[in-house]
Design an enzyme around this catalytic site. Structure first.
Site, short mmCIF file in Angstrom:
data_model
loop_
_atom_site.label_atom_id
_atom_site.label_comp_id
_atom_site.label_asym_id
_atom_site.label_seq_id
_atom_site.Cartn_x
_atom_site.Cartn_y
_atom_site.Cartn_z
CE LYS A 86 1.08 -6.52 3.60
NZ LYS A 86 0.47 -5.36 4.21
CD GLN B 253 0.82 -1.96 5.66
OE1 GLN B 253 0.67 -2.73 4.72
NE2 GLN B 253 0.84 -2.38 6.91
CG ASP C 64 -5.54 -5.52 3.28
OD1 ASP C 64 -4.84 -6.49 3.63
OD2 ASP C 64 -5.15 -4.33 3.32
N1 GUN Z 1 -1.49 -2.87 8.86
C1 GUN Z 1 -1.23 -3.94 9.64
N2 GUN Z 1 -1.70 -5.07 9.07
C2 GUN Z 1 -2.28 -4.70 7.91
C3 GUN Z 1 -2.93 -5.41 6.86
O1 GUN Z 1 -3.10 -6.64 6.90
N3 GUN Z 1 -3.37 -4.68 5.82
C4 GUN Z 1 -3.22 -3.33 5.77
N4 GUN Z 1 -3.71 -2.69 4.71
N5 GUN Z 1 -2.63 -2.64 6.71
C5 GUN Z 1 -2.15 -3.32 7.77
#
Ligand code: GUN
Length: 294
Positions: free
Chosen positions: A53, A97, A120
């Site tokens: 990211k 996350q 998200d």
């Molecule tokens: N863990 C795996 N994929 C994601 C996601 O798209 N967002 C978040 N916050 N955690 C994740």
């Protein structure tokens, strides 16, 4: 058969975003959009996702920041951090996350994020808005899937879409999006899961088959109708002697045999993965522009 090239499309979208950031923000003396991520613990997959990211943000000219904490952090401390990020006007959107350590109530943390900063799209307010066809942040993978279909001009109206897997972050939301009364919706959707009977009979009727079941090579050629569109959301590391790293990436679909039958198919890697990543950037851009009112 034509590839639905998520890598190529995501690169195009990233260059569109980069151009907008430069011309509409930086050249005019405005700040760039700012995405923050909260990373708890040492989970290698989470570290890789967050690093990805940050790289994506750098590529388009966004500001990114990562707030790292040990896995021993208390739930109340994490709630304080979320509160801080909710109230920081410099941060347009942020993610926490997942997964979080077991002593932390994940749902409580998600619900403490301001819906207007929840890029998200995991907060129940955003989920509810999506259900009711109200403007909201869409979860990244379903958003990536519909954007890829849209960019390849694959109509969904009146089509029979079969979705395999009913997870909260992929199967369920993508089935809602494609059946909504909207552009790139209006499909007839069948959502299949572990209790579905006669699965092959159903998948063989799909004009568009979306596979998010989490089992490598689950979908075989005999499960797919001729000229169907196949979207593979799975991603699995498979050991191999053929690569330097000692593994390769495979999806939920047996690519070689399914590709022969369908009109379009997403590869793994280079299909939905990069589309998911770019969707978070698109949501952050929407957050920066305050396109959605809450
Ligand atoms: N863990 C795996 N994929 C994601 C996601 O798209 N967002 C978040 N916050 N955690 C994740």
């Amino acid at each position: 058969m034509q590839l639905l090239d998520g890598k190529l499309v995501s690169e195009q979208i990233k260059s569109e975003i980069a151009q907008e950031v430069k011309e509409e923000m930086l050249d005019k003396g405005l700040n760039a959009p700012h995405l923050a991520a909260v990373l708890v613990g040492e989970d290698p997959a989470s570290q890789t996702y967050v690093a990805g990211k940050e790289k994506d943000c750098r590529e388009v000219g966004f500001i990114s920041s990562v707030y790292k904490y040990p896995s021993t952090i208390s739930e109340s401390k994490l709630l304080e951090i979320v509160d801080f990020l909710n109230n920081d006007p410099e941060i347009d959107g942020f993610i926490v996350q997942l997964p979080l350590p077991r002593h932390i109530d994940e749902q409580k943390i998600i619900e403490s994020i301001l819906p207007s900063k929840d890029v998200d799209g995991f907060h129940p307010v955003n989920t509810g808005r999506m259900m009711k066809n109200i403007l909201c942040y869409l979860p990244a993978t379903p958003y990536g899937i519909i954007t890829l279909l849209e960019r390849y001009k694959i109509e969904t109206e009146g089509k029979h879409v079969v979705v395999l897997g009913r997870s909260n972050i992929v199967g369920t939301p993508v089935s809602v999006l494609l059946s909504r009364k909207s552009k790139f919706g209006n499909a007839t959707v069948t959502l299949c899961h572990s209790y579905t009977r006669n699965l092959k009979e159903i998948t063989s009727q799909a004009d568009i088959l979306i596979v998010a079941i989490g089992q490598q090579g689950f979908v075989t050629g005999d499960m797919v109708k001729k000229d169907a569109v196949v979207v593979d959301v799975g991603i699995h590391r498979v050991p191999t002697l053929d690569t330097k790293s000692g593994f390769c990436l495979k999806g939920d679909v047996k690519f070689e045999e399914v590709a022969k039958k369908c009109s379009f198919i997403t590869p793994v890697p280079g299909g939905i993965g990069p589309m998911t990543r770019v969707s978070l950037l698109l949501n952050t851009l929407k957050a920066y522009k305050k396109e959605i009112s809450y």
